[in-house]
Design an enzyme around this catalytic site. Structure first.
Site, mmCIF file in Angstrom:
data_model
loop_
_atom_site.group_PDB
_atom_site.id
_atom_site.type_symbol
_atom_site.label_atom_id
_atom_site.label_comp_id
_atom_site.label_asym_id
_atom_site.label_seq_id
_atom_site.Cartn_x
_atom_site.Cartn_y
_atom_site.Cartn_z
ATOM 1 N N HIS A 76 11.429 4.927 -4.569
ATOM 2 C CA HIS A 76 11.069 6.113 -3.801
ATOM 3 C C HIS A 76 10.367 5.678 -2.515
ATOM 4 O O HIS A 76 9.462 4.851 -2.542
ATOM 5 C CB HIS A 76 10.140 7.018 -4.610
ATOM 6 N N LYS A 83 5.019 10.062 5.071
ATOM 7 C CA LYS A 83 6.028 9.011 5.188
ATOM 8 C C LYS A 83 7.190 9.445 6.083
ATOM 9 O O LYS A 83 7.625 8.686 6.956
ATOM 10 C CB LYS A 83 6.552 8.616 3.802
ATOM 11 N N GLU A 109 1.908 8.022 -1.731
ATOM 12 C CA GLU A 109 1.902 9.299 -2.446
ATOM 13 C C GLU A 109 2.659 10.361 -1.664
ATOM 14 O O GLU A 109 2.794 10.283 -0.447
ATOM 15 C CB GLU A 109 0.461 9.791 -2.647
ATOM 16 N N SER A 110 3.097 11.379 -2.378
ATOM 17 C CA SER A 110 3.747 12.519 -1.741
ATOM 18 C C SER A 110 2.745 13.251 -0.840
ATOM 19 O O SER A 110 1.584 13.430 -1.207
ATOM 20 C CB SER A 110 4.274 13.475 -2.809
ATOM 21 N N ARG A 165 -11.418 -5.929 4.098
ATOM 22 C CA ARG A 165 -11.222 -5.708 5.530
ATOM 23 C C ARG A 165 -10.402 -6.842 6.153
ATOM 24 O O ARG A 165 -9.518 -6.609 6.961
ATOM 25 C CB ARG A 165 -12.580 -5.596 6.230
ATOM 26 N N ASP A 198 13.627 9.171 0.932
ATOM 27 C CA ASP A 198 13.331 9.663 -0.409
ATOM 28 C C ASP A 198 13.791 8.707 -1.504
ATOM 29 O O ASP A 198 12.986 8.260 -2.319
ATOM 30 C CB ASP A 198 13.920 11.059 -0.638
#
Length: 196
Positions: free
Chosen positions: A21, A42, A37-38, A126, A60
């Site tokens: 995905h 993106k 994450e959705s 960092r 997707d």
């Protein structure tokens, strides 16, 4: 000739395959998988990269095939060819809107750009001393993690990550060069002050 053609076709059919995905892009000639994450943006990042001259391979769902011991190739499922879903706009036909040069048929996976929420930024180093990677079908793929926050230009950061990856593939490691410079500075003796 028949044996050679059969060997190539069999290697394609029997090659390990998987689906991931994310959004698969051609950025500066490098295959980049954007994950996260959705709702993190993106597809919006992909759209901005397309407007900057880069190419879309798949949105997707991405089909990955291990075409060689050291190479994974990604392509778009036929159902989703040339399509990009952007929240609020729906499905966009990238090839029709931006032209032939805005899409690619396939690309070798070289980099994963993983987007994360700003709330988990404290868990990241960092200045990581070692490059991150993610295992895809038994092959380690270089990975960078980019926190999403207001005012950050993710397209520029993605391009910079790609350029830095190109340098590392050429044997140039900026972090290691800095560490060596730091060690040299710590080991050098300070100049003595002239006596009065």
């Amino acid at each position: 000739q028949i044996i050679e053609i059969a060997r190539v076709q069999l290697s394609k059919v029997l090659a390990p395959q998987t689906q991931k995905h994310g959004v698969f892009m051609d950025v500066l000639g490098m295959g980049v998988l954007i994950t996260g994450e959705s709702g993190l943006g993106k597809s919006e990042l992909a759209l901005e990269l397309i407007t900057r001259g880069h190419g879309l391979i798949a949105d997707d769902v991405v089909d990955f095939i291990r075409v060689a011991p050291d190479a994974i190739e990604g392509r778009c499922p036929p159902l989703l060819q040339n399509l990009l879903e952007v929240r609020g706009l729906g499905l966009l036909d990238i090839r029709t809107i931006f032209g032939e040069t805005s899409v690619r048929r396939k690309m070798r996976l070289k980099l994963i750009v993983h987007l994360i929420r700003r709330s988990v930024i404290d868990e990241l180093e960092r200045l990581p001393l070692e490059a991150m990677s993610e295992d895809i079908m038994g092959l380690p793929i270089r990975k960078v993690v980019i926190p999403v926050a207001a005012g950050r230009n993710l397209a520029v950061l993605t391009e910079a990550a790609v350029r830095n990856t190109v340098l590392s593939l050429r044997g140039i490691d900026t972090m290691q060069e800095f560490v060596q410079r730091q060690h040299a500075a710590m080991n050098s003796t300070p100049p003595t002050e002239p006596q009065k």
